[in-house]
Design a protein around this motif. Structure first.
Motif, PDB file in Angstrom:
ATOM      1  N   TYR A 270       0.833  -1.208   0.000  1.00  0.00           N
ATOM      2  CA  TYR A 270       0.000   0.000   0.000  1.00  0.00           C
ATOM      3  C   TYR A 270       0.871   1.264   0.000  1.00  0.00           C
ATOM      4  N   GLU A 271       1.855   1.293   0.887  1.00  0.00           N
ATOM      5  CA  GLU A 271       2.724   2.473   0.997  1.00  0.00           C
ATOM      6  C   GLU A 271       3.548   2.671  -0.274  1.00  0.00           C
ATOM      7  N   ARG A 272       4.048   1.583  -0.831  1.00  0.00           N
ATOM      8  CA  ARG A 272       4.834   1.683  -2.067  1.00  0.00           C
ATOM      9  C   ARG A 272       3.989   2.240  -3.202  1.00  0.00           C
ATOM     10  N   LYS A 273       2.777   1.725  -3.331  1.00  0.00           N
ATOM     11  CA  LYS A 273       1.890   2.193  -4.391  1.00  0.00           C
ATOM     12  C   LYS A 273       1.442   3.625  -4.156  1.00  0.00           C
ATOM     13  N   ALA A 274       1.282   4.014  -2.898  1.00  0.00           N
ATOM     14  CA  ALA A 274       0.896   5.399  -2.580  1.00  0.00           C
ATOM     15  C   ALA A 274       1.953   6.378  -3.082  1.00  0.00           C
ATOM     16  N   TRP A 275       3.198   5.945  -3.097  1.00  0.00           N
ATOM     17  CA  TRP A 275       4.287   6.762  -3.631  1.00  0.00           C
ATOM     18  C   TRP A 275       4.404   6.619  -5.137  1.00  0.00           C
ATOM     19  N   GLY A 276       3.638   5.720  -5.735  1.00  0.00           N
ATOM     20  CA  GLY A 276       3.753   5.469  -7.165  1.00  0.00           C
ATOM     21  C   GLY A 276       5.083   4.835  -7.523  1.00  0.00           C
ATOM     22  N   MET A 277       5.582   4.020  -6.615  1.00  0.00           N
ATOM     23  CA  MET A 277       6.919   3.467  -6.750  1.00  0.00           C
ATOM     24  C   MET A 277       6.853   2.004  -7.202  1.00  0.00           C
ATOM     25  N   SER A 278       7.729   1.632  -8.090  1.00  0.00           N
ATOM     26  CA  SER A 278       7.825   0.232  -8.513  1.00  0.00           C
ATOM     27  C   SER A 278       8.582  -0.565  -7.454  1.00  0.00           C
ATOM     28  N   ARG A 279       8.428  -1.872  -7.524  1.00  0.00           N
ATOM     29  CA  ARG A 279       9.195  -2.730  -6.617  1.00  0.00           C
ATOM     30  C   ARG A 279      10.691  -2.559  -6.870  1.00  0.00           C
ATOM     31  N   ARG A 280      11.043  -2.423  -8.121  1.00  0.00           N
ATOM     32  CA  ARG A 280      12.450  -2.266  -8.482  1.00  0.00           C
ATOM     33  C   ARG A 280      13.030  -0.998  -7.848  1.00  0.00           C
ATOM     34  N   ARG A 281      12.284   0.093  -7.931  1.00  0.00           N
ATOM     35  CA  ARG A 281      12.761   1.364  -7.361  1.00  0.00           C
ATOM     36  C   ARG A 281      12.882   1.279  -5.841  1.00  0.00           C
ATOM     37  N   LEU A 282      11.859   0.706  -5.199  1.00  0.00           N
ATOM     38  CA  LEU A 282      11.908   0.568  -3.744  1.00  0.00           C
ATOM     39  C   LEU A 282      13.072  -0.328  -3.344  1.00  0.00           C
ATOM     40  N   ALA A 283      13.267  -1.413  -4.069  1.00  0.00           N
ATOM     41  CA  ALA A 283      14.372  -2.316  -3.765  1.00  0.00           C
ATOM     42  C   ALA A 283      15.710  -1.585  -3.863  1.00  0.00           C
ATOM     43  N   LYS A 284      15.855  -0.783  -4.882  1.00  0.00           N
ATOM     44  CA  LYS A 284      17.109  -0.033  -5.050  1.00  0.00           C
ATOM     45  C   LYS A 284      17.327   0.921  -3.870  1.00  0.00           C
ATOM     46  N   LEU A 285      16.283   1.621  -3.474  1.00  0.00           N
ATOM     47  CA  LEU A 285      16.397   2.565  -2.363  1.00  0.00           C
ATOM     48  C   LEU A 285      16.644   1.870  -1.026  1.00  0.00           C
ATOM     49  N   ALA A 286      16.156   0.631  -0.903  1.00  0.00           N
ATOM     50  CA  ALA A 286      16.280  -0.106   0.359  1.00  0.00           C
ATOM     51  C   ALA A 286      17.430  -1.113   0.334  1.00  0.00           C
ATOM     52  N   TYR A 287      18.234  -1.088  -0.739  1.00  0.00           N
ATOM     53  CA  TYR A 287      19.373  -2.008  -0.870  1.00  0.00           C
ATOM     54  C   TYR A 287      18.917  -3.467  -0.798  1.00  0.00           C
ATOM     55  N   ALA A 288      17.888  -3.790  -1.579  1.00  0.00           N
ATOM     56  CA  ALA A 288      17.321  -5.139  -1.602  1.00  0.00           C
ATOM     57  C   ALA A 288      17.063  -5.546  -3.045  1.00  0.00           C
ATOM     58  N   ASP A 289      16.574  -6.753  -3.221  1.00  0.00           N
ATOM     59  CA  ASP A 289      16.194  -7.248  -4.540  1.00  0.00           C
ATOM     60  C   ASP A 289      14.696  -7.038  -4.752  1.00  0.00           C
ATOM     61  N   PRO A 290      14.273  -6.754  -5.981  1.00  0.00           N
ATOM     62  CA  PRO A 290      12.836  -6.625  -6.256  1.00  0.00           C
ATOM     63  C   PRO A 290      12.063  -7.888  -5.884  1.00  0.00           C
ATOM     64  N   GLU A 291      12.693  -9.048  -6.037  1.00  0.00           N
ATOM     65  CA  GLU A 291      12.043 -10.305  -5.687  1.00  0.00           C
ATOM     66  C   GLU A 291      11.762 -10.382  -4.189  1.00  0.00           C
ATOM     67  N   THR A 292      12.660  -9.841  -3.393  1.00  0.00           N
ATOM     68  CA  THR A 292      12.457  -9.822  -1.943  1.00  0.00           C
ATOM     69  C   THR A 292      11.259  -8.947  -1.599  1.00  0.00           C
ATOM     70  N   ILE A 293      11.156  -7.792  -2.235  1.00  0.00           N
ATOM     71  CA  ILE A 293      10.015  -6.900  -2.007  1.00  0.00           C
ATOM     72  C   ILE A 293       8.723  -7.625  -2.378  1.00  0.00           C
ATOM     73  N   GLU A 294       8.731  -8.298  -3.514  1.00  0.00           N
ATOM     74  CA  GLU A 294       7.554  -9.041  -3.955  1.00  0.00           C
ATOM     75  C   GLU A 294       7.176 -10.121  -2.949  1.00  0.00           C
ATOM     76  N   ASP A 295       8.162 -10.864  -2.462  1.00  0.00           N
ATOM     77  CA  ASP A 295       7.893 -11.923  -1.489  1.00  0.00           C
ATOM     78  C   ASP A 295       7.288 -11.367  -0.201  1.00  0.00           C
ATOM     79  N   ILE A 296       7.815 -10.254   0.268  1.00  0.00           N
ATOM     80  CA  ILE A 296       7.285  -9.634   1.484  1.00  0.00           C
ATOM     81  C   ILE A 296       5.847  -9.183   1.253  1.00  0.00           C
ATOM     82  N   GLU A 297       5.602  -8.558   0.115  1.00  0.00           N
ATOM     83  CA  GLU A 297       4.249  -8.093  -0.199  1.00  0.00           C
ATOM     84  C   GLU A 297       3.268  -9.255  -0.311  1.00  0.00           C
ATOM     85  N   LYS A 298       3.755 -10.419  -0.694  1.00  0.00           N
ATOM     86  CA  LYS A 298       2.895 -11.605  -0.790  1.00  0.00           C
ATOM     87  C   LYS A 298       2.668 -12.263   0.570  1.00  0.00           C
TER      88      LYS A 298
END
Length: 85
Positions: A18-46
């Protein structure tokens, strides 16, 4: 299971999404900012909170400008906070 995972809310992944989408941010962008992989973000969101540790949570919250404590099931005591950091 350590204390951190016992305190994480069941809807932590939904809140992150919800918070990521509220910023209009992709998983890839959030992962880059958080020093993580987009797949990790996806797994957490799931709902796979086992992919989340306190350092990653802190980085995600910094990127989204929200409090890490919003992801816990209750307000934490000082002892609980010290146990997870």
């Amino acid at each position: 299971m350590n204390l951190f995972y016992q305190l994480i809310s069941d809807n932590a992944g939904k809140k992150l999404k919800y918070e990521r989408k509220a910023w209009g941010m992709s998983r890839r962008r959030l992962a880059k900012l958080a020093y993580a992989d987009p797949e990790t973000i996806e797994d957490i969101e799931k709902g796979y909170v086992c992919m989340l540790n306190f350092n990653l949570l802190r980085n995600l919250c910094k990127a989204l400008q929200i409090s890490p404590f919003d992801f816990f099931i209750k307000q934490l005591t000082t002892e609980e906070i010290l146990a997870i950091v």
